[in-house]
Design an enzyme around this catalytic site. Structure first.
Site, short mmCIF file in Angstrom:
data_model
loop_
_atom_site.label_atom_id
_atom_site.label_comp_id
_atom_site.label_asym_id
_atom_site.label_seq_id
_atom_site.Cartn_x
_atom_site.Cartn_y
_atom_site.Cartn_z
N ASP A 1 0.87 -1.17 0.00
CA ASP A 1 0.00 0.00 0.00
C ASP A 1 0.91 1.23 0.00
OD1 ASP A 1 -1.63 2.14 0.69
OD2 ASP A 1 -2.84 0.98 2.12
N HIS A 2 0.90 1.93 -1.10
CA HIS A 2 1.87 3.03 -1.25
C HIS A 2 1.55 4.22 -0.34
CE1 HIS A 2 5.29 4.83 -2.87
NE2 HIS A 2 5.05 4.76 -4.16
#
Ligand code: COA
Length: 548
Positions: A520-521
């Site tokens: 999850d950036h």
């Protein structure tokens, strides 16, 4: 060229009206009479025309502003040059014909026809249209038999400048419709018959007074104040999305009001009326289709603006059969979509040299048989991931976006994706960092079997910090797994294969394990993801480091 103010003309007595659409932009060249913006009361929407040909140099208002006669809404560089002197700027509104075309607050006047018992049937006539004649009916807002309240829209008429609704003069029941869509109307024309309940003896005593009571006795000014007062009480901007600049919405005030109430963006609604006009049915249909799409997407598509996938009739291509989804499949599909839509995914790839690890693992075969446990690559992966999560704790978090907080976990529980005949299940191994390889091998085999036998308890599928999904026993070189939210990363493992690896002098045959780390950036940056896979390759490349 001469600059002049663009002012709001006579509004037929209305006090303040709302700007619902700005049509022209600064810099636009316009002709005299070209619409600049649209104003709306609850009875009519009116376009404010340019007083002259020229260039709009300034627009000083925005959608949602309230304006009244004489207010300046912008500036115009009139193209007429010297004529600017002859026509002073503040004379512009008076010079334009528009004020006559704006609807004063019309009231249709019912003319008595016949009486029966406690009710009477009256013919409702077209009220004053401010001098305009032969205006086409573009929408019938009622049908025969409908019950209406006083002020409800009966029909909508539209000139090339204004759209207006003719309201019911009193509460009652619609009798015969005397007009149809496309008919043209002028003041005094018969509109429809209305059955109006008598509420007292005044009707018998003074029929004429009753006919004109309530509405007709109001002065135009008094009536015109109603729209402004009512529109002021409407929530401003809460659910009403103004149309995108340049998008012309063709809809009457009642339809716009309905759209505001339902939170529907009229620029997205396809009008089915004449000239693409949006009707109330169109708005209801649009809202219904949005709700259906949201439900088809397991509720996750709500507000995402992503259109649903329309299915063709597959039977036209060949034989098909339909089967209901299992609950697990439906839940997995909704979870996958929710995660995919909510999480900005990035996948980092790397290869780990597991030549020595595999030698060691295979050497444990006899020991495994004694213990009744098979040592596969999975326990090594679990151990390596636990070490990496401890070293890079930014991977052992969840995001609470509502509270704008990062939840850091002090435990290391890892989920393992298990392929079962009835779908994908993810049992969780707790405290992986505190367990040995044999313990992890036994526990993962037991949980995988329980998953295949549908024996997993809900608690055994909860609480993971991270997930490993291994397709290594099946095949493939890489893939992009979907993060199992609210976790922030997942490791995909593909099939190890012998590859030539340059050792600085020559190529060596090495067993390389492909790793695909999706993350999850929002929680993890790319450099940390590269550090994480680097660390995994080091740990798996030399499993002695797992002991450190
Ligand atoms: N590369 C090469 N071979 C591999 C491997 C890899 N990455 N991973 C496992 N293998 C080998 C094992 O060593 C074993 O071989 P062996 O019998 O010669 O020793 C064989 O493949 C089968 O292993 P498996 O039974 O799959 O055990 P595992 O511990 O590696 O995996 C599960 C256990 C539960 C993860 C696995 O059975 C499973 O279900 N995988 C699918 C997960 C999935 O569907 N993910 C997709 C999610 S979108």
């Amino acid at each position: 060229m001469s600059e002049q103010e663009i002012k709001v003309p006579d509004l037929g007595g209305a006090d303040e009206v709302e700007i619902i659409e700005i049509i022209a932009s600064e810099g636009d060249t316009v002709e005299a009479e070209d619409p600049i913006l649209t104003l709306e009361t609850d009875k009519a929407s009116v376009e404010l025309p340019s007083p002259e040909a020229g260039k709009i140099t300034k627009i000083t208002v925005k959608v949602g502003d309230k304006v009244k006669e004489g207010d300046v809404i912008g500036m115009l560089d009139a193209a007429g040059g010297a004529s600017g002197d002859e026509a002073p700027s503040d004379s512009a509104p008076e010079a334009e014909p528009e004020p006559q075309e704006q609807p004063a607050a019309q009231e249709s006047k019912p003319a008595p026809k016949k009486k029966s018992g406690g009710s009477r049937t009256e013919v409702v006539k077209v009220p004053s249209l401010d001098g305009m004649e032969n205006i086409p009916v573009i929408e019938l807002n009622v049908s025969e038999g409908d019950t209406v309240e006083q002020e409800d829209a009966l029909v909508t008429v539209e000139s090339d400048k204004a759209t207006m609704e003719i309201p019911a003069p009193a509460s009652g029941k619609i009798g015969k419709l005397l007009v149809k869509e496309g008919d043209t109307l002028s003041e005094g024309d018969d509109l429809l018959e209305m059955i109006i309940e008598d509420d007292g003896d005044s009707a018998d005593d003074e029929p004429e007074a009753e006919t004109s009571s309530g509405q007709a006795s109001e002065t135009p000014e008094a009536k015109a104040e109603k729209p402004a007062a009512e529109s002021a009480s409407q929530p401003q901007g809460a659910t009403y999305e103004p149309p995108a600049p340049g998008t012309k919405v063709h809809a009457g005030p009642a339809v716009r009001k309905l759209a505001r109430e339902l939170g529907a963006d009229l620029t997205r609604v396809k009008g089915s009326g004449p000239k693409g006009r949006i009707t109330k049915d169109d708005v209801h249909g649009y809202v219904k289709s949005q709700l259906q799409q949201a439900q088809q997407g397991g509720g996750v598509a709500t507000g995402s603006g992503i259109p649903g996938v329309k299915l063709p009739d597959f039977s036209q291509f060949g034989e098909v059969e339909r089967e209901g989804m299992s609950r697990m499949m439906a839940v997995t599909a909704a979870n996958m979509q929710r995660s995919w839509l909510n999480v900005p995914h990035v996948t980092q790839f790397d290869d780990a040299d597991i030549t020595e690890m595999e030698d060691f693992r295979k050497a444990q075969k006899a020991a495994g048989e004694k213990r009744g446990v098979k040592m596969t690559p999975l326990p090594f992966l679990l151990k390596a991931c636990a070490a990496a999560l401890a070293e890079l704790p930014q991977f052992n978090v969840s995001l609470d976006m509502e509270r704008k907080e990062v939840v850091r976990k002090k435990y290391i529980h890892i989920g393992i994706a298990v392929d079962t005949p009835h779908g994908l299940m993810v049992p969780v191994i707790r405290d992986v960092d505190q367990k040995g390889l044999w313990e992890l091998a036994a526990e993962s085999a037991e949980l995988a079997q329980k998953a295949r036998d549908k024996q997993l308890k809900p608690a055994e599928m909860q609480g993971a910090c991270f997930t490993i999904t291994s397709l290594g026993g099946i095949g493939g070189t890489a893939f992009t797994p979907i993060v199992n939210t609210p976790e922030v990363a997942i490791l995909g493992v593909s099939k190890a294969s012998m590859k030539p690896v340059w050792d600085g002098k020559e190529f060596q045959p090495r067993l390389m394990l492909p790793l695909s780390l999706s993350y999850d950036h929002r929680a993890v940056n790319g450099a940390d993801a590269a550090r994480f896979t680097n660390l995994l390759t080091q740990l798996l490349g030399d499993i002695r480091t797992l002991l450190l």
